[in-house]
Design an enzyme around this catalytic site. Sequence first.
Site, mmCIF file in Angstrom:
data_model
loop_
_atom_site.group_PDB
_atom_site.id
_atom_site.type_symbol
_atom_site.label_atom_id
_atom_site.label_comp_id
_atom_site.label_asym_id
_atom_site.label_seq_id
_atom_site.Cartn_x
_atom_site.Cartn_y
_atom_site.Cartn_z
ATOM 1 C CG HIS A 63 -1.922 1.169 1.352
ATOM 2 N ND1 HIS A 63 -3.036 0.944 1.871
ATOM 3 C CD2 HIS A 63 -2.491 1.707 0.439
ATOM 4 C CE1 HIS A 63 -4.531 1.974 1.897
ATOM 5 N NE2 HIS A 63 -3.179 2.620 0.663
ATOM 6 C CB CYS B 204 -2.988 0.589 -17.104
ATOM 7 S SG CYS B 204 -4.074 -1.525 -15.986
HETATM 8 C C1 PEP Z 1 -1.550 -4.947 -13.578
HETATM 9 O O1 PEP Z 1 -1.582 -5.979 -12.771
HETATM 10 O O2 PEP Z 1 -0.494 -4.700 -14.182
HETATM 11 C C2 PEP Z 1 -2.420 -3.853 -12.637
HETATM 12 C C3 PEP Z 1 -2.395 -2.735 -13.249
HETATM 13 O O3 PEP Z 1 -3.212 -4.407 -11.959
HETATM 14 P P1 PEP Z 1 -2.849 -4.034 -9.942
HETATM 15 O O4 PEP Z 1 -1.178 -3.317 -10.410
HETATM 16 O O5 PEP Z 1 -3.291 -2.884 -9.540
HETATM 17 O O6 PEP Z 1 -2.928 -5.420 -9.583
#
Ligand code: PEP
Length: 526
Positions: A184, A487
């Site tokens: 976090h 992302c």
């Molecule tokens: C990912 O897994 O690349 C993602 C963007 O989600 P998180 O980092 O929140 O798991």
Amino acid sequence: MAERHYKGRVAAPGLALGPLFHLPDIAAAADRPAGTPEEEMGRLTSAIATSKEQLALLLAEGEEMAAEILGFQLEMLDDPALVEAAAALVAEGTPAARAWQQGLAPQVEIFAGDDDPYFRARAADLLDLRDRVMAALAGGSGPAIAPPAGAIVAAGDLSPSRFLALDWTALGGAALGAGSAASHVAMLARARGIPLVTGLGQIEAVSATAVLDAKDGLLVVGPKPATERRYRERLEVDREEARAAARVVAAPARTASGRSIAVMVNVDDPDAVPDDLLRAGDGVGLLRTEFLFIGRAERPDEEMQYRTYARLLQRLGGRPLILRTLDIGGDKPLPGLALPEETNPFLGLRGLRLCLDRPDLFRPQVRAALRAAADGPLSIMLPMVSRAAEVEEARAFISMEAQALGLAVPPVGIMVETPAAALALDTMPVDFASIGSNDLTQYVMAASRDATGRVAELIDPLDPAVLRLIRIVVEAAAARGLPLSLCGDMASDRAGVEALLAAGIERVSVAPAALARVKLWIGACA
Ligand code: PEP
Ligand code: MG
């Protein structure tokens, strides 16, 4: 002194050079020899007063994500019963810090053993409060612990509340002995552009200048003049790049050959992203909604969620918002949610799997998202998908709730985070997709994203296996005309951006603090 190198993992990128500042070691404070009971009681009273001041200040700063925890902690400090047990121990000759620690232990146990998940979750907040008062005791009775300007803050680990207690606008970065890049605190640091390196091991408590190289995951303590000079040059290059990036941040991103690339931002706490940054991007490509739940005393209900989503849409002024439904489980447990014990939580009941299992969690969020979608361009994105049947089940759920509300169903898409979703994208009943390269990398490389040491080296999104799979996804999306973005954190890194553009990606979503630089790097790509 000799130059010392500590190797760790980059949790938030950047580079800093400044005085090393060791946050007071809370545990050591407990072992200080005792003064007279009167002196010790005086120290405890003043440490409690200092803690109250700090909490009130944090609350006034309006970190919404943490507001309920801070409110609860302030209430606890006002409760005389909380101090009684510690005061009794001090009267018997126990040093203030140890008395505070021991006096609070039974209270923590009572909370931890409560049947009500709400009270069980309070145990962690009480431990956080215990540590805050201990830190005030360790740092003397003055005002809040204040590292010098530009300091590199060294600590074993940091709780979110200790992290938020420091004024990072005046600090260089953080070097943690333990901690994970997926924690976090790492998310908070990334969103705010604060360099953070974790897993450095025991950092020797010396007074020295230090370099925090959060590009290569290195802390250099007492750099030799030549090392310092080299890093100062790199810092100047960085500053020059930041100035150049600031000039292009508000303009649409285009490669040197004129290819348009959409650059959106990833948001965890909407309040941590200033308006101008929100409007400089092409929208929010990933709203990590689980951070509205984590660190909050009460689970946000439909109304509260609706207000949060609607307000963010309003701030975006017509730009799109991709809301990811709850991605709880794995490395992001939700306190108070009784989840089954799993030997391998990353391969277990997380993301969409959990939501489909728990309509009590999923329904209020879906309803809030549908209501907000009536106000602006909001899409719903499902995390941790493996097969089409899960998406069909989620879509049926969303359609039913939309019908009950008399509202339209917005576009529904998925995160491509599992090799299964990547290889079978053509079978998925979706309106769009976004590659989650953080999870995709861990599942392709069979190396947990919070690993340290040798295993951590395998978490490389530029590995040929990961890049090959990304190309497969790009081709599959193009074949069916499916809007595709990426992302994961690789899009906030220069080498990552170059590899993604070469693979045919035309839309990315990045950490807000990286937005300007990503646009600059895109401009330098062919
Ligand atoms: C990912 O897994 O690349 C993602 C963007 O989600 P998180 O980092 O929140 O798991
Ligand atoms: Mg993910």
